[in-house]
Design an enzyme around this catalytic site. Structure first.
Site, PDB file in Angstrom:
ATOM      1  N   GLY A  81      52.791  51.408 -30.669  1.00 45.54           N
ATOM      2  CA  GLY A  81      51.793  52.343 -31.196  1.00 45.54           C
ATOM      3  C   GLY A  81      51.115  51.818 -32.455  1.00 45.54           C
ATOM      4  CE1 TYR A  82      46.238  51.963 -37.135  1.00 44.37           C
ATOM      5  CE2 TYR A  82      46.697  54.250 -37.743  1.00 44.37           C
ATOM      6  CZ  TYR A  82      46.069  53.045 -37.987  1.00 44.37           C
ATOM      7  OH  TYR A  82      45.274  52.920 -39.100  1.00 44.37           O
ATOM      8  CG  LEU A 101      53.940  51.126 -22.663  1.00 45.19           C
ATOM      9  CD1 LEU A 101      53.605  50.118 -21.557  1.00 45.19           C
ATOM     10  CD2 LEU A 101      53.535  50.527 -24.016  1.00 45.19           C
ATOM     11  CB  SER A 116      53.623  63.996 -41.389  1.00 43.10           C
ATOM     12  OG  SER A 116      52.359  64.513 -41.729  1.00 43.10           O
ATOM     13  CB  THR A 150      51.725  67.739 -41.751  1.00 44.57           C
ATOM     14  OG1 THR A 150      51.151  68.954 -41.285  1.00 44.57           O
ATOM     15  CG2 THR A 150      52.978  67.463 -40.961  1.00 44.57           C
ATOM     16  CE1 TYR A 185      52.947  64.818 -35.740  1.00 41.32           C
ATOM     17  CE2 TYR A 185      51.768  65.956 -37.487  1.00 41.32           C
ATOM     18  CZ  TYR A 185      52.380  64.830 -37.001  1.00 41.32           C
ATOM     19  OH  TYR A 185      52.445  63.700 -37.784  1.00 41.32           O
ATOM     20  CE  LYS A 244      56.093  63.343 -37.164  1.00 41.41           C
ATOM     21  NZ  LYS A 244      56.813  62.235 -36.516  1.00 41.41           N
ATOM     22  CG  ASN A 296      42.419  64.850 -32.139  1.00 38.45           C
ATOM     23  OD1 ASN A 296      41.621  65.628 -31.650  1.00 38.45           O
ATOM     24  ND2 ASN A 296      43.521  64.456 -31.503  1.00 38.45           N
ATOM     25  CG  ASN A 297      43.470  61.290 -36.765  1.00 42.17           C
ATOM     26  OD1 ASN A 297      44.180  60.827 -35.886  1.00 42.17           O
ATOM     27  ND2 ASN A 297      43.819  62.350 -37.461  1.00 42.17           N
ATOM     28  CG  LEU A 298      36.964  60.965 -41.509  1.00 43.74           C
ATOM     29  CD1 LEU A 298      35.816  61.851 -41.053  1.00 43.74           C
ATOM     30  CD2 LEU A 298      37.212  61.134 -43.013  1.00 43.74           C
ATOM     31  NE  ARG A 305      40.447  68.937 -38.033  1.00 41.82           N
ATOM     32  CZ  ARG A 305      40.784  67.649 -38.020  1.00 41.82           C
ATOM     33  NH1 ARG A 305      40.388  66.884 -37.004  1.00 41.82           N
ATOM     34  NH2 ARG A 305      41.483  67.115 -38.990  1.00 41.82           N
TER      35      ARG A 305
HETATM   36  N1  UFG Z   1      37.339  65.302 -40.346  1.00 40.07           N
HETATM   37  C1  UFG Z   1      36.000  65.525 -40.152  1.00 40.07           C
HETATM   38  N2  UFG Z   1      35.463  65.200 -38.950  1.00 40.07           N
HETATM   39  C2  UFG Z   1      36.197  64.648 -37.933  1.00 40.07           C
HETATM   40  C3  UFG Z   1      37.579  64.419 -38.156  1.00 40.07           C
HETATM   41  C4  UFG Z   1      38.128  64.770 -39.373  1.00 40.07           C
HETATM   42  O1  UFG Z   1      35.297  66.015 -41.038  1.00 40.07           O
HETATM   43  O2  UFG Z   1      35.650  64.389 -36.856  1.00 40.07           O
HETATM   44  C5  UFG Z   1      37.930  65.654 -41.638  1.00 40.07           C
HETATM   45  C6  UFG Z   1      39.047  66.665 -41.534  1.00 40.07           C
HETATM   46  O3  UFG Z   1      38.521  67.969 -41.527  1.00 40.07           O
HETATM   47  C7  UFG Z   1      39.886  66.318 -42.753  1.00 40.07           C
HETATM   48  C8  UFG Z   1      39.699  64.819 -42.922  1.00 40.07           C
HETATM   49  O4  UFG Z   1      38.522  64.493 -42.190  1.00 40.07           O
HETATM   50  O5  UFG Z   1      39.360  66.964 -43.877  1.00 40.07           O
HETATM   51  C9  UFG Z   1      40.843  64.004 -42.366  1.00 40.07           C
HETATM   52  O6  UFG Z   1      41.092  64.442 -41.037  1.00 40.07           O
HETATM   53  P1  UFG Z   1      42.052  63.646 -40.059  1.00 40.07           P
HETATM   54  O7  UFG Z   1      42.025  64.358 -38.747  1.00 40.07           O
HETATM   55  O8  UFG Z   1      41.727  62.198 -40.072  1.00 40.07           O
HETATM   56  O9  UFG Z   1      43.468  63.786 -40.760  1.00 40.07           O
HETATM   57  P2  UFG Z   1      44.286  65.102 -41.123  1.00 40.07           P
HETATM   58  O10 UFG Z   1      44.413  65.092 -42.604  1.00 40.07           O
HETATM   59  O11 UFG Z   1      43.786  66.307 -40.487  1.00 40.07           O
HETATM   60  O12 UFG Z   1      45.648  64.776 -40.354  1.00 40.07           O
HETATM   61  C10 UFG Z   1      46.498  63.791 -40.780  1.00 40.07           C
HETATM   62  C11 UFG Z   1      47.309  63.241 -39.615  1.00 40.07           C
HETATM   63  C12 UFG Z   1      48.239  64.284 -39.078  1.00 40.07           C
HETATM   64  C13 UFG Z   1      49.032  64.896 -40.183  1.00 40.07           C
HETATM   65  C14 UFG Z   1      48.117  65.409 -41.264  1.00 40.07           C
HETATM   66  C15 UFG Z   1      48.874  65.938 -42.438  1.00 40.07           C
HETATM   67  O13 UFG Z   1      46.460  62.833 -38.569  1.00 40.07           O
HETATM   68  O14 UFG Z   1      49.128  63.653 -38.189  1.00 40.07           O
HETATM   69  O15 UFG Z   1      47.319  64.351 -41.734  1.00 40.07           O
HETATM   70  O16 UFG Z   1      48.017  66.503 -43.360  1.00 40.07           O
HETATM   71  F1  UFG Z   1      49.751  65.945 -39.734  1.00 40.07           F
END
Ligand code: UFG
Length: 342
Positions: free
Chosen positions: A10-11, A33, A125, A127, A150, A154, A198-200, A295
């Protein structure tokens, strides 16, 4: 010394395998996988010159786990990454998350109890803190009620490890990650999100390369200087190095405690807009984005107090936000030239 890395394809796992091998450890990977590619093993070997031993099975399979531990009595330590990690998905399929993330951990702990392996590093995490009352957040800050199944896995995992380590004479460390981003400097390994990210940062790089039309910025009405949410982004290689430090701490018995917790972040918070600006400056591309509503489930701001990890582990994150973004972009460009990993 042999180190088992679960989720090693994984990552974060793959970057940690590279760092372990480069520090002279003999690495064994278990990965089903479910969210990674077999070709990552070859790419690890391309970086380090060493092909890690690889076992493909599901850690929730108790018999397979037992057989693995019986045939590997000489493990020096385990770094346990393998888990489901999509916050949103966990909201709609909580039992899938509890079953997978907790069963696999308990099978590993049982294996450790039966075999001679005493050392466990666990992938946790930030979180677990929810929206902390005080920033930067310290390891001693209260663990708040979970915002997602999730996150709850943790929290529960940390407790399962804490009690099991005490009862069975194990040594364990939970590493609470803030926001891991970026990729290996070789651009041979990096994050491989399945489907729509999902992540930024993967969303930013996929938008810039043209896979996504535009980035949605989730909320500009937070109580932050520019109104967008703040996170502590940490380069995945810095994070990987912390795992090597943690496993060494356990092997050398630096601490007498059976369970310890460390924050892994840089200690600096950046807003979503600052992350976008950094990406634009290092890539030379202007990003197509629009401001949308918040979100659900997102916290407003969180960044780490890293002083305890810096002092006790002798580890410090080194990469800047620009370096993180540059490596994420280099990885996206490499992916676009090579379909093997898609
Ligand atoms: N964001 C956007 N647009 C997107 C995706 C994310 O604006 O398309 C914003 C989110 O709202 C947030 C920031 O970018 O403010 C970071 O978002 P991420 O999804 O990259 O990360 P998170 O902080 O939501 O989540 C991460 C990990 C999780 C963990 C969490 C703990 O991915 O596994 O941190 O806070 F649980």
């Amino acid at each position: 010394m042999k180190i088992l890395v679960t989720g090693g394809a994984g990552y974060i796992g793959s970057h940690t395998v590279v760092e372990l091998q480069q520090q002279g450890f003999d690495v064994i990977i278990i990965d089903n996988l479910s969210n990674s590619r077999a070709s990552v093993i070859g790419r690890i070997a391309a970086i380090t010159g060493i092909t890690p031993e690889f076992h493909r099975f599901d850690l929730t399979n108790r018999d397979a786990c037992r057989t693995f531990f019986e045939t590997h009595p000489d493990l020096g330590g385990i770094i346990h990454f393998a888990a489901f990690k999509a916050v949103g998905e966990s909201m709609s399929t909580p039992l899938k998350y509890y079953r997978n993330n907790l069963d696999s951990l308990m099978n590993i702990l049982e294996g450790m109890k039966e075999s001679g392996c005493r050392n466990l590093v666990f992938s946790s995490s930030c979180t677990v803190y929810g929206q902390p009352d005080e920033l930067p957040v310290k390891e001693t800050s209260p663990v708040k009620e979970a915002w997602s199944p999730y996150g709850n896995t943790k929290q529960m995992s940390e407790q399962i490890i804490r009690f099991s380590a005490k009862a069975h004479n194990l040594s364990s460390i939970a590493l609470r990650y803030f926001n891991p981003i970026g990729a290996h400097e070789s651009a041979l390994i990096g994050e491989l999100p399945l489907g729509v990210p999902n992540n930024l940062v993967p969303f930013i790089t996929q938008t810039a390369i043209g896979i996504r039309k535009e980035l949605s910025v989730f909320g500009d009405d937070y109580n932050t200087p520019d109104g967008t949410a703040i996170r502590d982004y940490i380069h995945v290689t810095d994070l990987a190095k912390a795992h090597v430090t943690a496993i060494n701490r356990l092997i050398r018995k630096t601490s007498e405690q059976s369970f310890e917790v460390f924050n892994l972040g840089t200690g600096h918070g950046y807003s979503v807009m600052e992350a976008i600006k950094s990406f634009e400056s290092v890539s030379g591309r202007s990003l197509n984005y629009k401001i949308c509503g918040r979100r659900p489930g997102d916290v407003e701001k969180v960044w780490a107090d890293t002083s305890y990890a810096n002092r006790e582990l002798g580890w410090k994150a080194e990469k800047t936000l620009d370096e993180m973004m540059a490596s994420a972009w280099k990885w996206e460009l490499a992916l676009s030239e090579n379909n093997e990993l898609h």
